[in-house]
Design a protein around this motif. Structure first.
Motif, PDB file in Angstrom:
ATOM      1  N   ASP A 150       0.855  -1.190   0.000  1.00  0.00           N
ATOM      2  CA  ASP A 150       0.000   0.000   0.000  1.00  0.00           C
ATOM      3  C   ASP A 150       0.892   1.242   0.000  1.00  0.00           C
ATOM      4  O   ASP A 150       1.658   1.472   0.941  1.00  0.00           O
ATOM      5  CB  ASP A 150      -0.895  -0.011   1.237  1.00  0.00           C
ATOM      6  CG  ASP A 150      -1.950   1.081   1.212  1.00  0.00           C
ATOM      7  OD1 ASP A 150      -1.568   2.271   1.096  1.00  0.00           O
ATOM      8  OD2 ASP A 150      -3.145   0.766   1.307  1.00  0.00           O
ATOM      9  N   THR A 173      -0.821  -7.521  -4.417  1.00  0.00           N
ATOM     10  CA  THR A 173      -1.758  -6.447  -4.728  1.00  0.00           C
ATOM     11  C   THR A 173      -1.023  -5.137  -4.510  1.00  0.00           C
ATOM     12  O   THR A 173      -0.479  -4.883  -3.425  1.00  0.00           O
ATOM     13  CB  THR A 173      -3.011  -6.513  -3.843  1.00  0.00           C
ATOM     14  OG1 THR A 173      -3.752  -7.693  -4.167  1.00  0.00           O
ATOM     15  CG2 THR A 173      -3.888  -5.295  -4.057  1.00  0.00           C
ATOM     16  N   GLN A 175      -1.454  -1.183  -4.445  1.00  0.00           N
ATOM     17  CA  GLN A 175      -2.577  -0.248  -4.347  1.00  0.00           C
ATOM     18  C   GLN A 175      -2.200   1.059  -3.646  1.00  0.00           C
ATOM     19  O   GLN A 175      -1.175   1.151  -2.966  1.00  0.00           O
ATOM     20  CB  GLN A 175      -3.724  -0.909  -3.572  1.00  0.00           C
ATOM     21  CG  GLN A 175      -3.413  -1.164  -2.104  1.00  0.00           C
ATOM     22  CD  GLN A 175      -4.568  -1.809  -1.347  1.00  0.00           C
ATOM     23  OE1 GLN A 175      -5.298  -2.637  -1.893  1.00  0.00           O
ATOM     24  NE2 GLN A 175      -4.747  -1.434  -0.078  1.00  0.00           N
ATOM     25  N   LYS A 206      -4.316  -1.886  -8.489  1.00  0.00           N
ATOM     26  CA  LYS A 206      -5.622  -1.230  -8.416  1.00  0.00           C
ATOM     27  C   LYS A 206      -5.584   0.011  -7.522  1.00  0.00           C
ATOM     28  O   LYS A 206      -4.716   0.168  -6.653  1.00  0.00           O
ATOM     29  CB  LYS A 206      -6.668  -2.207  -7.869  1.00  0.00           C
ATOM     30  CG  LYS A 206      -6.451  -2.594  -6.404  1.00  0.00           C
ATOM     31  CD  LYS A 206      -7.580  -3.480  -5.886  1.00  0.00           C
ATOM     32  CE  LYS A 206      -7.424  -3.740  -4.385  1.00  0.00           C
ATOM     33  NZ  LYS A 206      -8.549  -4.540  -3.848  1.00  0.00           N
ATOM     34  N   ASN A 207      -6.550   0.894  -7.788  1.00  0.00           N
ATOM     35  CA  ASN A 207      -6.804   2.040  -6.919  1.00  0.00           C
ATOM     36  C   ASN A 207      -5.572   2.913  -6.713  1.00  0.00           C
ATOM     37  O   ASN A 207      -5.291   3.392  -5.617  1.00  0.00           O
ATOM     38  CB  ASN A 207      -7.350   1.574  -5.560  1.00  0.00           C
ATOM     39  CG  ASN A 207      -8.644   0.804  -5.677  1.00  0.00           C
ATOM     40  OD1 ASN A 207      -9.402   0.967  -6.635  1.00  0.00           O
ATOM     41  ND2 ASN A 207      -8.902  -0.075  -4.726  1.00  0.00           N
ATOM     42  N   ASN A 208      -4.826   3.098  -7.797  1.00  0.00           N
ATOM     43  CA  ASN A 208      -3.693   4.019  -7.776  1.00  0.00           C
ATOM     44  C   ASN A 208      -4.046   5.263  -8.580  1.00  0.00           C
ATOM     45  O   ASN A 208      -4.914   5.225  -9.455  1.00  0.00           O
ATOM     46  CB  ASN A 208      -2.453   3.343  -8.365  1.00  0.00           C
ATOM     47  CG  ASN A 208      -2.053   2.110  -7.570  1.00  0.00           C
ATOM     48  OD1 ASN A 208      -1.536   2.216  -6.473  1.00  0.00           O
ATOM     49  ND2 ASN A 208      -2.295   0.928  -8.141  1.00  0.00           N
ATOM     50  N   ASN A 244      -7.741   2.310 -11.622  1.00  0.00           N
ATOM     51  CA  ASN A 244      -6.694   3.307 -11.446  1.00  0.00           C
ATOM     52  C   ASN A 244      -7.111   4.611 -12.116  1.00  0.00           C
ATOM     53  O   ASN A 244      -7.693   4.602 -13.201  1.00  0.00           O
ATOM     54  CB  ASN A 244      -5.379   2.805 -12.048  1.00  0.00           C
ATOM     55  CG  ASN A 244      -4.907   1.524 -11.388  1.00  0.00           C
ATOM     56  OD1 ASN A 244      -4.435   1.537 -10.258  1.00  0.00           O
ATOM     57  ND2 ASN A 244      -5.046   0.408 -12.097  1.00  0.00           N
TER      58      ASN A 244
END
Length: 266
Positions: A150, A173, A175, A206-208, A244
């Motif tokens: 993270d 993962t 992120q 994901k979610n960057n 993203n």
């Protein structure tokens, strides 16, 4: 290991020779005639060692075997969310952060990361190494979603510059990264690859966040550099790149391949 000598039923022992030169002359162990394996310990990682094995019969006559085998031991550095900053990086004394293991590693080493969430931004610092979750050793896909790096919105989650095709990131993962460079500077929220040809495998990215106003920056992965040969191609394989902001993948110069991957919702 070696094959037993079946030409002489009078074998009494085997001599193990080892050296850092191409002609091993020092006997480091004497084994019985029934042994066909030897574990050598206390070696220096990254150093090339040369070995040869000879057979000795009951009269003390030794075979004249000039065949040598070269071995270069490599280290595995262990990381766990329950590890310690003062850990040794062993399986029984793991490190607490992935970056600490990378900093200690040498070319050809492996950084093996236990399941958990690691809030950090890692940089390979030009080292040709493998960084993987326990998916690497087990092929258990549950480790991909349970081993999380993270970025805490503090920059690219993973930075890869100046590395070759032996460099691998697998089983994570990736992120919550955010590109932190001003307009006109290359950056990425998730994985930043420059002048490199790593293998990114079996990852969820994901979610960057990449700031579209600061082009050419990317949300998921940014690839750029001067690589032109097939051996210097970036390979992204068996990955999911989703949700993203700005772009999933943005590529400048340099070849890359995307294999069996899903890019969706960016």
């Amino acid at each position: 290991s070696w094959s037993a000598n079946d030409e002489d039923n009078d074998i009494s022992s085997y001599y193990i020779y080892r050296s850092t030169s191409s002609v091993p002359e020092a006997v480091i162990a004497t084994l019985s005639s029934i042994d066909t394996t030897y574990d050598d310990t206390g070696l220096e990682n990254g150093t090339e060692y040369f070995y040869r094995v000879t057979a000795v019969n009951t009269s003390g006559l030794e075979s004249n075997d000039a065949n040598t085998n070269a071995v270069t031991p490599r280290a595995t550095w262990y990381v766990s969310s329950s590890g310690s900053e003062s850990g040794f990086g062993s399986s029984s004394s793991p490190l607490a952060t992935i970056q600490a293991a990378i900093d200690l590693s040498n070319t050809g080493d492996t950084v093996l990361v236990d399941a958990g969430t690691y809030v950090e931004n890692i940089n390979y610092n030009g080292k040709n190494i493998v960084v993987g979750s326990l998916y690497l050793t087990t092929s258990d896909t549950s480790y991909i979603s349970s081993t999380i790096i993270d970025g805490n919105q503090a920059g690219s989650v993973v930075t890869l510059t100046g590395v070759d095709s032996t460099t691998v990131l697998t089983g994570f993962t990736i992120q919550n990264g955010k590109d932190s460079e001003p307009a006109g500077f290359l950056s990425a929220g998730g994985v930043f690859i420059y002048n490199s040809s790593p293998r990114i495998r079996n990852c969820i990215i994901k979610n960057n966040t990449g700031d579209s106003a600061n082009a050419p920056n990317a949300g998921g992965i940014y690839i750029d550099g001067d690589s032109n040969s097939a051996s210097e191609t970036v390979v992204i394989e068996n990955c999911i790149i989703s949700n993203n902001t700005a772009t999933g993948i943005l590529a400048g110069s340099g070849p890359f391949q995307i294999k069996n991957s899903l890019i969706i919702g960016n």
